[in-house]
Write an enzyme that holds these catalytic residues in place. Structure first.
Site, PDB file in Angstrom:
ATOM      1  N   VAL A  30     -62.848 138.349  -1.979  1.00 36.39           N
ATOM      2  CA  VAL A  30     -61.780 138.278  -2.986  1.00 36.39           C
ATOM      3  C   VAL A  30     -60.421 138.515  -2.342  1.00 36.39           C
ATOM      4  O   VAL A  30     -59.453 137.797  -2.626  1.00 36.39           O
ATOM      5  CB  VAL A  30     -62.029 139.290  -4.117  1.00 36.39           C
ATOM      6  CG1 VAL A  30     -60.863 139.293  -5.107  1.00 36.39           C
ATOM      7  CG2 VAL A  30     -63.326 138.964  -4.845  1.00 36.39           C
ATOM      8  N   VAL A  48     -56.059 145.893   4.628  1.00 35.17           N
ATOM      9  CA  VAL A  48     -56.894 146.937   5.224  1.00 35.17           C
ATOM     10  C   VAL A  48     -58.350 146.510   5.170  1.00 35.17           C
ATOM     11  O   VAL A  48     -58.832 146.029   4.133  1.00 35.17           O
ATOM     12  CB  VAL A  48     -56.712 148.280   4.483  1.00 35.17           C
ATOM     13  CG1 VAL A  48     -57.694 149.325   5.004  1.00 35.17           C
ATOM     14  CG2 VAL A  48     -55.292 148.785   4.637  1.00 35.17           C
ATOM     15  N   VAL A 101     -63.027 142.786 -15.307  1.00 40.13           N
ATOM     16  CA  VAL A 101     -63.998 142.341 -16.317  1.00 40.13           C
ATOM     17  C   VAL A 101     -64.017 140.819 -16.351  1.00 40.13           C
ATOM     18  O   VAL A 101     -62.989 140.176 -16.565  1.00 40.13           O
ATOM     19  CB  VAL A 101     -63.649 142.883 -17.718  1.00 40.13           C
ATOM     20  CG1 VAL A 101     -64.674 142.407 -18.744  1.00 40.13           C
ATOM     21  CG2 VAL A 101     -63.585 144.408 -17.706  1.00 40.13           C
ATOM     22  N   ILE A 121     -61.814 135.169 -16.349  1.00 44.88           N
ATOM     23  CA  ILE A 121     -61.566 135.062 -17.794  1.00 44.88           C
ATOM     24  C   ILE A 121     -60.514 136.101 -18.192  1.00 44.88           C
ATOM     25  O   ILE A 121     -60.704 137.290 -17.953  1.00 44.88           O
ATOM     26  CB  ILE A 121     -62.857 135.300 -18.606  1.00 44.88           C
ATOM     27  CG1 ILE A 121     -63.953 134.323 -18.183  1.00 44.88           C
ATOM     28  CG2 ILE A 121     -62.590 135.191 -20.101  1.00 44.88           C
ATOM     29  CD1 ILE A 121     -65.309 134.619 -18.807  1.00 44.88           C
ATOM     30  N   LYS A 160     -68.068 147.241 -17.367  1.00 44.61           N
ATOM     31  CA  LYS A 160     -67.113 146.307 -17.977  1.00 44.61           C
ATOM     32  C   LYS A 160     -66.963 146.573 -19.474  1.00 44.61           C
ATOM     33  O   LYS A 160     -65.851 146.523 -20.016  1.00 44.61           O
ATOM     34  CB  LYS A 160     -67.581 144.877 -17.722  1.00 44.61           C
ATOM     35  CG  LYS A 160     -67.600 144.504 -16.253  1.00 44.61           C
ATOM     36  CD  LYS A 160     -68.335 143.203 -16.007  1.00 44.61           C
ATOM     37  CE  LYS A 160     -68.413 142.871 -14.520  1.00 44.61           C
ATOM     38  NZ  LYS A 160     -69.214 141.656 -14.241  1.00 44.61           N
ATOM     39  N   GLY A 175     -66.960 135.463  -8.144  1.00 49.10           N
ATOM     40  CA  GLY A 175     -66.592 134.489  -7.113  1.00 49.10           C
ATOM     41  C   GLY A 175     -65.196 134.756  -6.604  1.00 49.10           C
ATOM     42  O   GLY A 175     -64.331 135.254  -7.339  1.00 49.10           O
TER      43      GLY A 175
END
Length: 420
Positions: free
Chosen positions: A12, A41, A126, A130, A199, A296
């Site tokens: 990510v 980092v 979460v 979306i 979540k 993802g």
């Protein structure tokens, strides 16, 4: 120019850096200022990250003590170490963006108190890409939220979809999910419902002002679901999904995560594969449904960068958990034992005369009314009783299961799925 430091340059984090570079034109136009990643980092410096084009270090102080860094993006994961890092960033006056759901599940209210007027955003925590956080805090802010029901874990949704559509057994599809990278080597966090629970707690704080921890709510996974349960669901027009559910009942809010039997015609029942979907019902707007990629690199990074743009636009904080002041008539958490639902049970019994009569008697003794019952041969000397109930209390259904488990002709602990 806004300069960003990223703590945790994994999948990510690398996507965040690349989006800031590749979409710099549209990001600058929307933010009204240029935004660049200055440094990152990592735990291990041995991996080649030269293609990212930023300074890479293994020391968080290189970001936290850098006066040029305006926004710290926390993507390191974990709870307590991340909490300390985020606290330091906020106390040094730096805005923070995080995708860390576990951190927020345990420390969201403490972080809100520390942040005060410093911008703290967490859209990516979460359902990945979306924008459900902004929908609840902003788009639906005029509503009392009646309920939230969400498919918030793509691993479980993928597995249940394959079990339903392809007739695959749980153990087989778990191995496939691990091979594809959807499930970890230890999949408990996903298949046990804990990822969804983290979540759900974040969403419930925004919707209801509820301060609960994972240990306070009902959490179950999908490990016990079999093809017998899938077959029952199909026969009676249901789909099986792992849902996170928040529901207001008077001045109480019930929070729960578990597999559910949902009528196939409901929109949320149609969400398959690795996708996520969240239904929110407001008292004025009615039902709204949010659908998209829940995980993802690019999907999650998209939400992170959107938060960076929000901060760059205003430089100010908005109520982190949605409330400028506490609501009057504060809502409280309903005890899991007090939750009401319809239930489905699969009871494997020895195939003997009188067994069904004994079973139905125990249902009666526990004040639980049977709606339907099917018998399916399991082996030459055993059968599965597939039973659905009318509404009952969680306390009573758990007592029922304990009573059934003790019977000499019940071969293993009954499997229970709640009907929504």
């Amino acid at each position: 120019m806004i300069k960003v430091g990223i703590i945790g340059v994994g999948t990510v984090g690398a996507s965040v850096i690349n989006i800031l570079k590749e979409n710099a034109d549209v990001i600058s136009a929307r933010a009204g200022v240029d935004i660049v990643a200055k440094s990152g980092v990592v735990k291990n410096l041995n991996k080649d990250r030269s293609s990212l084009g930023i300074k890479i270090t293994d020391n968080v102080d290189d970001i936290l003590n850098d006066s040029e860094i305006d926004i710290v993006v926390e993507l390191m994961g974990g709870v307590e170490e991340a909490f300390e890092v985020v606290k330091r960033a906020l106390k040094s006056g730096k805005a923070v963006v995080t995708a860390n759901k576990a951190l927020l599940a345990y420390h969201r209210y403490e972080l809100q108190e520390i942040a005060k007027d410093i911008a703290f955003e967490y859209e990516a925590s979460v359902a990945g890409g979306i924008p459900i956080i902004n929908a609840l805090r902003d788009g639906l802010s005029a509503n009392h939220i009646e309920s939230i029901r969400g498919i918030m874990n793509g691993t479980c949704n993928y597995m249940l979809t394959k079990m339903t559509n392809d007739g695959v057994a749980y153990d087989e599809i778990l191995k496939e999910a691990q091979k594809l990278g959807y499930a970890e080597a230890d999949p408990t966090f996903d298949v046990g419902g804990f990822d969804t629970a983290h979540k759900l707690l974040i969403l419930a704080s925004i919707a209801y002002g509820i301060d609960a921890k994972p240990e306070d709510i009902l959490i179950e996974g999908i490990q016990n679901i079999s093809q017998e349960d899938i077959s029952f669901a199909k026969e009676f027009g249901y789909a099986i999904k792992l849902l996170g559910i928040a529901k207001k009942d008077g001045n109480k809010v019930e929070l729960r995560v578990h597999a559910c039997l949902i009528k196939k015609e409901e929109m949320i029942a149609k969400i398959d594969g690795v996708m996520n979907g969240i239904s929110v019902v407001g008292d004025k707007v009615g039902e709204t449904l949010y659908y998209g990629a829940g995980a993802g690199g690019n999907a999650t990074a998209s939400a992170v960068v959107a938060n960076i743009i929000d901060i760059a636009r205003s430089g100010k904080s908005r109520p982190m958990l949605g409330f400028d002041k506490p609501m009057e008539g504060k809502l409280t958490l309903k005890a899991p034992a007090d939750i009401e639902s319809k239930y489905y049970l699969r009871i494997n019994v020895s195939d003997k005369i009188g067994v069904l009569a004994r079973i139905t008697k125990i249902f009666e003794e526990n004040s639980i009314s049977i709606e339907s019952i099917l018998q399916r041969q399991s082996s030459h000397d055993s059968a599965n009783l597939l039973i659905s109930t009318h509404k009952a209390y969680e306390y009573d259904i758990q007592n029922l299961i304990s009573s059934l488990e003790k019977l000499e002709f019940v071969n293993f602990r009954p499997v229970m799925i709640r009907i929504v």
